[in-house]
Design a protein around this motif. Structure first.
Motif, PDB file in Angstrom:
ATOM      1  N   LYS A   1       0.826  -1.207   0.000  1.00 26.77           N
ATOM      2  CA  LYS A   1       0.000   0.000   0.000  1.00 26.77           C
ATOM      3  C   LYS A   1       0.864   1.262   0.000  1.00 26.77           C
ATOM      4  CE  LYS A   1      -4.031  -2.064   2.275  1.00 26.77           C
ATOM      5  NZ  LYS A   1      -4.927  -2.038   3.457  1.00 26.77           N
ATOM      6  N   SER A   2       1.984   1.193   0.705  1.00 28.13           N
ATOM      7  CA  SER A   2       2.894   2.335   0.753  1.00 28.13           C
ATOM      8  C   SER A   2       3.463   2.631  -0.632  1.00 28.13           C
ATOM      9  CB  SER A   2       4.038   2.050   1.742  1.00 28.13           C
ATOM     10  OG  SER A   2       4.958   3.114   1.776  1.00 28.13           O
ATOM     11  N   SER A   3       3.794   1.562  -1.376  1.00 22.17           N
ATOM     12  CA  SER A   3       4.299   1.734  -2.739  1.00 22.17           C
ATOM     13  C   SER A   3       3.233   2.362  -3.634  1.00 22.17           C
ATOM     14  CB  SER A   3       4.727   0.385  -3.323  1.00 22.17           C
ATOM     15  OG  SER A   3       5.789  -0.165  -2.581  1.00 22.17           O
ATOM     16  N   ALA A   4       1.976   1.959  -3.411  1.00 22.48           N
ATOM     17  CA  ALA A   4       0.870   2.518  -4.193  1.00 22.48           C
ATOM     18  C   ALA A   4       0.697   4.010  -3.902  1.00 22.48           C
ATOM     19  CB  ALA A   4      -0.425   1.774  -3.883  1.00 22.48           C
ATOM     20  N   ARG A   5       0.809   4.381  -2.645  1.00 23.87           N
ATOM     21  CA  ARG A   5       0.691   5.795  -2.269  1.00 23.87           C
ATOM     22  C   ARG A   5       1.841   6.599  -2.869  1.00 23.87           C
ATOM     23  NH1 ARG A   5      -2.959   6.573   1.871  1.00 23.87           N
ATOM     24  NH2 ARG A   5      -1.971   8.488   2.579  1.00 23.87           N
ATOM     25  N   MET A   6       3.016   5.989  -2.865  1.00 20.75           N
ATOM     26  CA  MET A   6       4.169   6.651  -3.463  1.00 20.75           C
ATOM     27  C   MET A   6       3.932   6.887  -4.956  1.00 20.75           C
ATOM     28  SD  MET A   6       7.214   7.844  -2.981  1.00 20.75           S
ATOM     29  CE  MET A   6       8.804   8.146  -3.796  1.00 20.75           C
ATOM     30  N   GLY A   7       3.349   5.877  -5.618  1.00 20.15           N
ATOM     31  CA  GLY A   7       3.046   6.009  -7.041  1.00 20.15           C
ATOM     32  C   GLY A   7       2.011   7.083  -7.307  1.00 20.15           C
ATOM     33  N   ALA A   8       1.027   7.197  -6.404  1.00 24.03           N
ATOM     34  CA  ALA A   8      -0.015   8.205  -6.569  1.00 24.03           C
ATOM     35  C   ALA A   8       0.551   9.615  -6.439  1.00 24.03           C
ATOM     36  CB  ALA A   8      -1.118   7.986  -5.531  1.00 24.03           C
ATOM     37  N   LEU A   9       1.561   9.770  -5.607  1.00 22.38           N
ATOM     38  CA  LEU A   9       2.172  11.089  -5.385  1.00 22.38           C
ATOM     39  C   LEU A   9       3.267  11.421  -6.395  1.00 22.38           C
ATOM     40  CD1 LEU A   9       2.676  11.709  -1.551  1.00 22.38           C
ATOM     41  CD2 LEU A   9       1.264  12.982  -3.149  1.00 22.38           C
ATOM     42  N   GLN A  10       3.727  10.425  -7.141  1.00 21.86           N
ATOM     43  CA  GLN A  10       4.889  10.599  -7.998  1.00 21.86           C
ATOM     44  C   GLN A  10       4.769  11.771  -8.981  1.00 21.86           C
ATOM     45  OE1 GLN A  10       7.728   9.207  -7.571  1.00 21.86           O
ATOM     46  NE2 GLN A  10       8.650  10.291  -9.285  1.00 21.86           N
ATOM     47  N   PRO A  11       3.622  11.946  -9.666  1.00 23.44           N
ATOM     48  CA  PRO A  11       3.529  13.078 -10.607  1.00 23.44           C
ATOM     49  C   PRO A  11       3.750  14.431  -9.930  1.00 23.44           C
ATOM     50  CG  PRO A  11       1.758  11.509 -10.992  1.00 23.44           C
ATOM     51  CD  PRO A  11       2.413  11.099  -9.717  1.00 23.44           C
ATOM     52  N   LYS A  12       3.164  14.613  -8.739  1.00 22.38           N
ATOM     53  CA  LYS A  12       3.337  15.877  -8.018  1.00 22.38           C
ATOM     54  C   LYS A  12       4.778  16.053  -7.547  1.00 22.38           C
ATOM     55  CE  LYS A  12      -1.458  16.001  -6.354  1.00 22.38           C
ATOM     56  NZ  LYS A  12      -1.852  17.218  -7.074  1.00 22.38           N
ATOM     57  N   MET A  13       5.394  14.951  -7.125  1.00 22.95           N
ATOM     58  CA  MET A  13       6.792  15.016  -6.689  1.00 22.95           C
ATOM     59  C   MET A  13       7.712  15.335  -7.859  1.00 22.95           C
ATOM     60  SD  MET A  13       6.814  11.747  -4.060  1.00 22.95           S
ATOM     61  CE  MET A  13       8.504  11.986  -3.530  1.00 22.95           C
ATOM     62  N   ALA A  14       7.393  14.792  -9.032  1.00 21.97           N
ATOM     63  CA  ALA A  14       8.195  15.068 -10.228  1.00 21.97           C
ATOM     64  C   ALA A  14       8.125  16.553 -10.585  1.00 21.97           C
ATOM     65  CB  ALA A  14       7.698  14.216 -11.400  1.00 21.97           C
ATOM     66  N   GLU A  15       6.928  17.145 -10.424  1.00 19.05           N
ATOM     67  CA  GLU A  15       6.774  18.578 -10.696  1.00 19.05           C
ATOM     68  C   GLU A  15       7.649  19.407  -9.769  1.00 19.05           C
ATOM     69  OE1 GLU A  15       2.694  19.686 -10.457  1.00 19.05           O
ATOM     70  OE2 GLU A  15       2.044  18.269 -12.007  1.00 19.05           O
ATOM     71  N   ILE A  16       7.646  19.050  -8.490  1.00 21.32           N
ATOM     72  CA  ILE A  16       8.453  19.780  -7.503  1.00 21.32           C
ATOM     73  C   ILE A  16       9.940  19.621  -7.799  1.00 21.32           C
ATOM     74  CG2 ILE A  16       9.126  19.846  -5.066  1.00 21.32           C
ATOM     75  CD1 ILE A  16       6.230  19.126  -4.373  1.00 21.32           C
ATOM     76  N   ASN A  17      10.358  18.397  -8.124  1.00 25.97           N
ATOM     77  CA  ASN A  17      11.773  18.154  -8.439  1.00 25.97           C
ATOM     78  C   ASN A  17      12.229  18.971  -9.639  1.00 25.97           C
ATOM     79  OD1 ASN A  17      12.308  16.299  -6.355  1.00 25.97           O
ATOM     80  ND2 ASN A  17      11.477  14.602  -7.548  1.00 25.97           N
ATOM     81  N   LYS A  18      11.355  19.095 -10.620  1.00 26.46           N
ATOM     82  CA  LYS A  18      11.687  19.858 -11.819  1.00 26.46           C
ATOM     83  C   LYS A  18      11.697  21.361 -11.524  1.00 26.46           C
ATOM     84  CE  LYS A  18      10.265  20.538 -16.627  1.00 26.46           C
ATOM     85  NZ  LYS A  18       9.274  20.161 -17.678  1.00 26.46           N
ATOM     86  N   LYS A  19      10.705  21.806 -10.756  1.00 27.87           N
ATOM     87  CA  LYS A  19      10.562  23.241 -10.473  1.00 27.87           C
ATOM     88  C   LYS A  19      11.715  23.773  -9.632  1.00 27.87           C
ATOM     89  CE  LYS A  19       7.224  26.566  -8.612  1.00 27.87           C
ATOM     90  NZ  LYS A  19       5.869  26.720  -8.001  1.00 27.87           N
ATOM     91  N   TYR A  20      12.156  22.961  -8.663  1.00 34.23           N
ATOM     92  CA  TYR A  20      13.207  23.418  -7.751  1.00 34.23           C
ATOM     93  C   TYR A  20      14.498  22.611  -7.945  1.00 34.23           C
ATOM     94  CZ  TYR A  20       9.193  25.588  -5.469  1.00 34.23           C
ATOM     95  OH  TYR A  20       8.067  26.325  -5.206  1.00 34.23           O
ATOM     96  N   ALA A  21      14.787  22.291  -9.185  1.00 34.53           N
ATOM     97  CA  ALA A  21      15.977  21.486  -9.496  1.00 34.53           C
ATOM     98  C   ALA A  21      17.261  22.149  -9.020  1.00 34.53           C
ATOM     99  CB  ALA A  21      16.044  21.218 -10.996  1.00 34.53           C
ATOM    100  N   ASN A  22      17.289  23.483  -9.035  1.00 37.37           N
ATOM    101  CA  ASN A  22      18.492  24.217  -8.655  1.00 37.37           C
ATOM    102  C   ASN A  22      18.453  24.739  -7.224  1.00 37.37           C
ATOM    103  OD1 ASN A  22      19.570  23.913 -11.295  1.00 37.37           O
ATOM    104  ND2 ASN A  22      18.332  25.646 -12.001  1.00 37.37           N
ATOM    105  N   ASN A  23      17.451  24.322  -6.477  1.00 37.04           N
ATOM    106  CA  ASN A  23      17.325  24.765  -5.086  1.00 37.04           C
ATOM    107  C   ASN A  23      16.993  23.565  -4.205  1.00 37.04           C
ATOM    108  OD1 ASN A  23      16.784  25.995  -2.643  1.00 37.04           O
ATOM    109  ND2 ASN A  23      15.611  27.682  -3.536  1.00 37.04           N
ATOM    110  N   PRO A  24      17.992  22.766  -3.825  1.00 40.68           N
ATOM    111  CA  PRO A  24      17.750  21.524  -3.066  1.00 40.68           C
ATOM    112  C   PRO A  24      16.999  21.739  -1.758  1.00 40.68           C
ATOM    113  CG  PRO A  24      20.019  21.625  -3.846  1.00 40.68           C
ATOM    114  CD  PRO A  24      19.415  22.972  -4.108  1.00 40.68           C
ATOM    115  N   GLN A  25      17.313  22.817  -1.057  1.00 37.10           N
ATOM    116  CA  GLN A  25      16.651  23.060   0.232  1.00 37.10           C
ATOM    117  C   GLN A  25      15.162  23.330   0.051  1.00 37.10           C
ATOM    118  OE1 GLN A  25      18.494  26.094   2.638  1.00 37.10           O
ATOM    119  NE2 GLN A  25      16.877  26.065   4.174  1.00 37.10           N
TER     120      GLN A  25
END
Length: 355
Positions: free
Chosen positions: A50-74
């Motif tokens: 179930k945890s893996s499924a929740r991670m998959g459900a959040l993945q698109p939003k996490m990908a957006e954040i990673n892309k948006k703040y690629a140059n600002n790790p904090q």
């Protein structure tokens, strides 16, 4: 390290001892013990699924954040934590099921290396007396297996007569052989002595079942690779590294530990197939999306509103749901547009909030 083995091995030893008292077979005791442990771990495996499924459900939003703040790790880390809190996801929730098998493995090493302690329940004084007789100054881990081997050898009863007939009889009746394999022997040591078969089967089977378990898991749940993002390559690498690790472990510990490792992998393979049937990853992912969205909408937001009390304007704070907060914000925007352009104000409906 021996202290860690002892701490983890003691409770496991009592379980195997209880099983041994019923069936009086060391080999079958290990098999039944392994099955019981795997059954106990099923709820954790379901939680991980179930945890893996929740991670998959959040993945698109996490990908957006990673892309948006690629140059600002904090800032990226802050936004990811905020996202996880908003949707009630704990990234550490899936770690425990992965750690449990390795914790048990350390306990099993202690149990298999010390059958006099865990199976026969001989006192430490008696075991030390036997160790003094054999003059074992080598590896303390192999001490009890050496004692058993020498007591059961020809002339062993006379050599260890000081232990007493009852103790000698117990040790001589402890049969570590199962299906033609001495579960107290170490495959690598036997292979070095030229005794290749049948102990060579243990590391081979350990490697094969380890690979099959990971391969089937990834094949039946491709979304877990998707959800892992960049870590997907690491998971593929692990699919080949884990079998090598399993082969090495099985070669260097007594065959009893190797047997546990193999049976555990085999049951794990069946578990993967069954769990994917009853807890389908795709369905769980959709359910997780709906659940997290409902949690996000039900989250309370603090707003300020002005009210009249005895002719005076007072600002009060109150908690409203995310849905109500969105409704008020949209209503305020519509009222502002209606006043600005002289249009008719239209009340906000639930359909408006879905768009």
């Amino acid at each position: 390290m021996n202290l860690i083995y002892t701490i983890l091995g003691t409770p496991l030893g009592w379980i195997i001892w209880a099983i041994y008292q019923v069936i009086h077979s060391y080999g079958w005791s290990l098999i039944i013990f392994t099955i019981i442990l795997r059954l106990v771990q099923v709820p954790f495996a379901i939680k991980q699924q179930k945890s893996s499924a929740r991670m998959g459900a959040l993945q698109p939003k996490m990908a957006e954040i990673n892309k948006k703040y690629a140059n600002n790790p904090q800032k990226r880390q802050e936004e990811l934590m905020k996202l996880q809190q908003e949707y009630g996801y704990n990234p550490m929730s899936g770690c425990l099921p992965m750690a449990i098998p390795f914790i048990i493995l350390f306990g099993m090493i202690d149990v298999v290396y010390k059958p006099l302690t865990h199976i026969l329940h001989l006192s430490s004084d008696v075991i030390q007396q036997a160790a003094d007789i054999i003059g074992n100054t080598g590896n303390m881990m192999t001490q009890q297996l050496s004692i058993i081997s020498q007591v059961q050898a020809s002339g062993g009863a006379e050599k260890f007569a000081a232990l007493g007939p009852d103790v000698i009889e117990k040790i001589q009746n402890l049969d570590l052989n199962f299906l033609g394999i001495n579960l107290g022997s170490v495959p690598l040591e036997q292979i070095q002595q030229g005794i290749i078969f049948p102990l060579i089967l243990l590391p081979v089977l350990a490697g094969v079942f380890s690979f099959l378990q990971m391969f089937v898991s990834m094949k039946m749940n491709p979304m877990s690779m998707e959800a892992a993002g960049g870590a997907g390559c690491s998971m593929k690498v692990m699919m080949y590294i884990m079998p090598i690790f399993s082969i090495w472990i099985t070669c260097t510990v007594p065959a009893g530990v190797g047997s546990y490792w193999i049976i555990s992998y085999l049951i794990g393979l069946v578990q993967v197939i069954v769990l994917n049937k009853f807890y389908n990853p795709k369905r769980l992912r959709e359910e997780a999306k709906a659940e997290m969205e409902a949690k996000r909408k039900s989250k309370k937001t603090t707003i300020k509103e002005e009210i009249k009390i005895d002719g005076e304007t007072v600002v009060k704070e109150k908690q409203v749901s995310q849905k109500e907060w969105n409704r008020q914000r949209l209503a305020a925007a519509r009222k502002a547009d209606a006043e600005k352009y002289g249009e008719e104000y239209i009340d906000v409906t639930d359909d408006d909030l879905l768009s």
